[in-house]
Design a protein around this motif. Structure first.
Motif, PDB file in Angstrom:
ATOM      1  N   ALA A   9       0.821  -1.204   0.000  1.00  0.00           N
ATOM      2  CA  ALA A   9       0.000   0.000   0.000  1.00  0.00           C
ATOM      3  C   ALA A   9       0.858   1.259   0.000  1.00  0.00           C
ATOM      4  O   ALA A   9       0.573   2.217  -0.734  1.00  0.00           O
ATOM      5  N   ASN A  10       1.924   1.251   0.790  1.00  0.00           N
ATOM      6  CA  ASN A  10       2.777   2.439   0.893  1.00  0.00           C
ATOM      7  C   ASN A  10       3.507   2.728  -0.415  1.00  0.00           C
ATOM      8  O   ASN A  10       3.605   3.885  -0.835  1.00  0.00           O
ATOM      9  N   VAL A  11       4.055   1.669  -1.044  1.00  0.00           N
ATOM     10  CA  VAL A  11       4.761   1.877  -2.306  1.00  0.00           C
ATOM     11  C   VAL A  11       3.794   2.377  -3.372  1.00  0.00           C
ATOM     12  O   VAL A  11       4.105   3.308  -4.129  1.00  0.00           O
ATOM     13  N   THR A  12       2.607   1.780  -3.415  1.00  0.00           N
ATOM     14  CA  THR A  12       1.620   2.216  -4.407  1.00  0.00           C
ATOM     15  C   THR A  12       1.222   3.662  -4.184  1.00  0.00           C
ATOM     16  O   THR A  12       1.151   4.461  -5.138  1.00  0.00           O
ATOM     17  N   GLN A  13       0.983   4.031  -2.912  1.00  0.00           N
ATOM     18  CA  GLN A  13       0.586   5.405  -2.623  1.00  0.00           C
ATOM     19  C   GLN A  13       1.717   6.381  -2.915  1.00  0.00           C
ATOM     20  O   GLN A  13       1.481   7.491  -3.419  1.00  0.00           O
ATOM     21  N   ALA A  17       1.391   9.459  -5.465  1.00  0.00           N
ATOM     22  CA  ALA A  17       1.649  10.853  -5.089  1.00  0.00           C
ATOM     23  C   ALA A  17       2.751  11.468  -5.953  1.00  0.00           C
ATOM     24  O   ALA A  17       2.637  12.618  -6.409  1.00  0.00           O
ATOM     25  N   ARG A  18       3.805  10.703  -6.165  1.00  0.00           N
ATOM     26  CA  ARG A  18       4.925  11.189  -6.981  1.00  0.00           C
ATOM     27  C   ARG A  18       4.485  11.496  -8.403  1.00  0.00           C
ATOM     28  O   ARG A  18       5.015  12.388  -9.069  1.00  0.00           O
ATOM     29  N   ALA A  20       1.351  12.327  -9.452  1.00  0.00           N
ATOM     30  CA  ALA A  20       0.038  12.983  -9.526  1.00  0.00           C
ATOM     31  C   ALA A  20      -0.063  13.937 -10.709  1.00  0.00           C
ATOM     32  O   ALA A  20      -1.032  13.879 -11.489  1.00  0.00           O
ATOM     33  N   ALA A  21       0.904  14.793 -10.884  1.00  0.00           N
ATOM     34  CA  ALA A  21       0.805  15.807 -11.944  1.00  0.00           C
ATOM     35  C   ALA A  21       0.943  15.186 -13.326  1.00  0.00           C
ATOM     36  O   ALA A  21       0.159  15.499 -14.239  1.00  0.00           O
ATOM     37  N   THR A  22       1.931  14.303 -13.505  1.00  0.00           N
ATOM     38  CA  THR A  22       2.147  13.714 -14.831  1.00  0.00           C
ATOM     39  C   THR A  22       1.023  12.762 -15.205  1.00  0.00           C
ATOM     40  O   THR A  22       0.606  12.704 -16.368  1.00  0.00           O
ATOM     41  N   ARG A  23       0.494  12.039 -14.228  1.00  0.00           N
ATOM     42  CA  ARG A  23      -0.609  11.115 -14.512  1.00  0.00           C
ATOM     43  C   ARG A  23      -1.886  11.891 -14.857  1.00  0.00           C
ATOM     44  O   ARG A  23      -2.638  11.493 -15.757  1.00  0.00           O
ATOM     45  N   GLU A  24      -2.134  12.999 -14.168  1.00  0.00           N
ATOM     46  CA  GLU A  24      -3.317  13.800 -14.465  1.00  0.00           C
ATOM     47  C   GLU A  24      -3.264  14.327 -15.894  1.00  0.00           C
ATOM     48  O   GLU A  24      -4.264  14.273 -16.625  1.00  0.00           O
ATOM     49  N   ARG A  25      -2.105  14.826 -16.303  1.00  0.00           N
ATOM     50  CA  ARG A  25      -1.974  15.328 -17.676  1.00  0.00           C
ATOM     51  C   ARG A  25      -2.195  14.201 -18.678  1.00  0.00           C
ATOM     52  O   ARG A  25      -2.836  14.390 -19.713  1.00  0.00           O
ATOM     53  N   TYR A  26      -1.648  13.037 -18.358  1.00  0.00           N
ATOM     54  CA  TYR A  26      -1.793  11.895 -19.268  1.00  0.00           C
ATOM     55  C   TYR A  26      -3.257  11.492 -19.407  1.00  0.00           C
ATOM     56  O   TYR A  26      -3.771  11.307 -20.517  1.00  0.00           O
ATOM     57  N   LEU A  27      -3.970  11.354 -18.297  1.00  0.00           N
ATOM     58  CA  LEU A  27      -5.367  10.925 -18.354  1.00  0.00           C
ATOM     59  C   LEU A  27      -6.256  11.968 -19.019  1.00  0.00           C
ATOM     60  O   LEU A  27      -7.223  11.628 -19.714  1.00  0.00           O
ATOM     61  N   ASP A  28      -5.941  13.244 -18.833  1.00  0.00           N
ATOM     62  CA  ASP A  28      -6.690  14.290 -19.536  1.00  0.00           C
ATOM     63  C   ASP A  28      -6.576  14.085 -21.046  1.00  0.00           C
ATOM     64  O   ASP A  28      -7.564  14.230 -21.784  1.00  0.00           O
ATOM     65  N   ALA A 317       2.886   6.184 -19.321  1.00  0.00           N
ATOM     66  CA  ALA A 317       1.527   6.356 -18.808  1.00  0.00           C
ATOM     67  C   ALA A 317       1.460   7.439 -17.743  1.00  0.00           C
ATOM     68  O   ALA A 317       0.478   7.518 -16.997  1.00  0.00           O
ATOM     69  N   GLY A 318       2.507   8.261 -17.646  1.00  0.00           N
ATOM     70  CA  GLY A 318       2.533   9.342 -16.671  1.00  0.00           C
ATOM     71  C   GLY A 318       2.821   8.892 -15.262  1.00  0.00           C
ATOM     72  O   GLY A 318       2.527   9.613 -14.295  1.00  0.00           O
TER      73      GLY A 318
END
Length: 609
Positions: A9-13, A17-18, A20-28, A317-318
């Motif tokens: 859980a900790n590694v996934t979280q 968190a690390r 967040a910004a790149t993944r948000e841009r990718y999913l948009d 995949a961001g």
């Protein structure tokens, strides 16, 4: 929550968190492109006419008038690779299956696929790592026609699957299913082959005997049967839900193989935007899927190449991962499989014992994988913990595996693993950051401290071995083998001589900024040292005779040199003769731009950012 589950859980979280910004841009971007009209409605008439010009009239009618689903095939077929030779007939089969379901298919493009087994130890190997990003670009070129509803990706081997996956993720709005072809039948055992290689390295058998052994091991169509990068690819695709469940290791000539390929077509149609269960690849590959792949790699003792490739895959995949994530997971993920080079079994024995389905089921039961993930088979990983069987005239069904492994010498449950940890360690110190895989290394060799012997090429190391110069405790350092220097070739040719030295009782280790991949075995090897020597990394400060410590127990990679002297040393420069392109005229010069722009191994050896 116990410590093991907390780590997952900790590694996934932390990754979430690390990223967040790149993944948000990718999913948009995925969502924006996914909202567009289908290609034949969106594109100009001339564009559409070009796209369907060579198709039969019935297919044109389906695409243009009936708006039927249209599938792309991106294939890495060639018959240089035994694993890819079966793909020759796949496009025709995929067309038949699609037509029966009212859909159409085009081979959108082919991508290059080189055989590392052929190029091992030759100038061609310096193109190998960069072929991954070339394949990614080839995949993007194929999909750039942009008239498709989903894609089937045909690839298996070392750089091909990561390249196809990276390329597909740059079309993240498009649903994608990977279609494997299966392993070759078992020949000469991998352990017997390794023995002949060691005898040849000592001059005890000749070339004829070596060729006979190699030909008995590599003898037919299908993937090589040791658990190297190619077969690790297949395990990771199962863990990420990108195959039809259980498709990885079914033999090319098994009748079930053809049914699974037809099922891949059915799944591609189901997950396309107008299908019953839309699943664009950019949403399937999230941080949980990436962690599942990492866990599967560790639990099976898979190829260290994926500490490079899956960093690049995730970035596409961001998602941002690094070696610390792998190392932290390795400390809690049990080793469930013993497949060569981590054991004597081959992948056919692994499959017979329960295969990927058994591994995934056990990891899910232990809470070491994320179950609630989107896959090409539905919104759960549970289906990948079962095995496919023939059903009806042409169909496939899935059944539960027995509670226990069919061969506990090859595969074990999570409650009785071969080892409590995955056997992958991060090493750090004044020589940089590196990784070491110790799942096949004798426990008394997890720590080696000995004088260094420095080489700038694997050929120089082999010459010293043949001259008897390494008959002692030694840390062999082979530097200027990183991505910037020469494309980071795999250094498999070092394995037999190092194994011979260790077999004579010497304490031996390898330290290199190059790769060893899934074929590394019983000799401790600190690999992928970053930063690499050519980029000013500390391997350039080492000198012959320096005492070096490689300690997988404490995670240390150290030159035991006085700190002031160490700081005062000028890094060695690559020798002019070593810098010469011995691959000139063999294509290496075409990759000069990639060598200049490539990131470090820990950053995925990416050339496109």
């Amino acid at each position: 929550m116990n410590a093991t589950l907390a780590t997952l859980a900790n590694v996934t979280q932390r990754i979430r968190a690390r990223s967040a910004a790149t993944r948000e841009r990718y999913l948009d971007q995925v969502q924006r492109l996914g909202r567009r009209l289908p290609g034949v409605e969106r594109m100009g008439c001339a564009n559409v006419a070009h796209a369907v010009a060579a198709l039969p009239s019935n297919d044109k009618l389906r695409i243009v008038a009936e708006r039927a689903p249209h599938l792309a095939v991106v294939t890495a077929y060639n018959d240089m690779l035994s694993a890819h030779q079966p793909y020759e007939a796949y496009p025709a089969q995929i067309r038949r299956a699609a037509h029966a379901l009212g859909a159409t298919v085009q081979v959108a493009g082919g991508v290059p696929a080189m055989c590392d087994g052929v190029t091992q130890g030759t100038p061609g190997m310096e193109l190998s790592l960069f072929s991954r990003d070339t394949i990614a670009m080839g995949t993007a070129v194929a999909l750039s026609h942009d008239v498709f509803d989903a894609a089937l990706l045909l690839g298996i081997c070392d750089k091909i699957v990561p390249g196809l996956l990276i390329g597909a993720l740059h079309f993240g709005h498009l649903p994608c299913v990977f279609v494997p072809a299966g392993p070759m039948s078992s020949g000469l055992s991998n352990s017997d082959k390794a023995k002949v290689r060691e005898l040849y390295a000592q001059g005890k058998v000749g070339r004829d005997e070596l060729l006979k052994a190699e030909s008995a091991a590599y003898h037919g169509a299908g993937t090589c049967t040791f658990y190297g990068t190619a077969n690790s690819n297949q395990m990771l695709l199962e863990a990420m839900g990108l195959h039809v469940p259980g498709a990885a290791f079914v033999h090319p000539q098994d009748p079930l193989r053809s049914r699974l390929t037809d099922e891949a077509v059915r799944r591609a149609l189901a997950i396309q935007a107008r299908g019953s269960a839309p699943a664009p690849i950019g949403q399937v590959v999230d941080e949980r899927a990436i962690v599942n792949a990492m866990v599967a790699l560790l639990a099976t003792g898979g190829s260290t190449n994926h500490l490079i490739h899956w960093v690049a895959v995730a970035r596409s995949a961001g998602i941002l991962i690094d070696w610390s994530d792998f190392s932290e997971l390795s400390a809690v993920v049990p080793l469930l499989a013993r497949v060569y080079p981590n054991g004597s079994a081959d992948v056919n024995q692994f499959q017979a014992a329960g295969g990927p389905g058994f591994v995934i089921r056990e990891l899910l039961r232990a809470g070491l994988m994320h179950e609630d993930v989107l896959t090409v088979a539905g919104p759960s990983l549970q289906a990948y913990g079962r095995v496919p069987v023939a059903a009806g005239e042409q169909g496939v069904a899935w059944q539960d595996l027995p509670p226990a492994s069919r061969d506990p010498e090859v595969l074990r449950g999570a409650d009785q693993p071969f080892s409590a940890t995955g056997g992958l360690k991060l090493l750090q110190g004044n020589l940089g950051r590196a990784v070491i895989k110790v799942s096949a290394v004798p426990e008394d060799r997890h720590w080696v401290e000995a004088p260094a012997r420095i080489f700038d090429s694997q050929e120089a190391m082999q010459a010293a071995f043949k001259a008897g110069e390494l008959e002692r405790d030694v840390v062999v350092v082979v530097r200027f083998q990183g991505p910037q220097a020469n494309g980071m070739p795999e250094l498999h040719k070092l394995t037999p001589p190092l194994a011979v030295l260790q077999g004579k009782g010497f304490r031996v280790a390898l330290v290199t900024d190059g790769r060893m991949s899934g074929a590394s075995g019983k000799v401790p090897a600190a690999i992928h040292v970053s930063p690499e020597a050519l980029a000013g990394g500390p391997l350039g400060r080492l000198r012959d005779g320096d005492l070096v410590r490689v300690d997988a127990r404490s995670g240390e990679l150290l030159a035991l040199v006085d700190a002031a002297e160490w700081a005062a040393r000028e890094p060695a420069q690559i020798r002019p003769e070593a810098a010469l392109d011995n691959g000139m005229g063999l294509g290496r010069e075409l990759f000069a731009g990639m060598r200049r722009n490539v990131s470090s191994a820990e950053q995925g050896a990416i050339t496109w950012m």
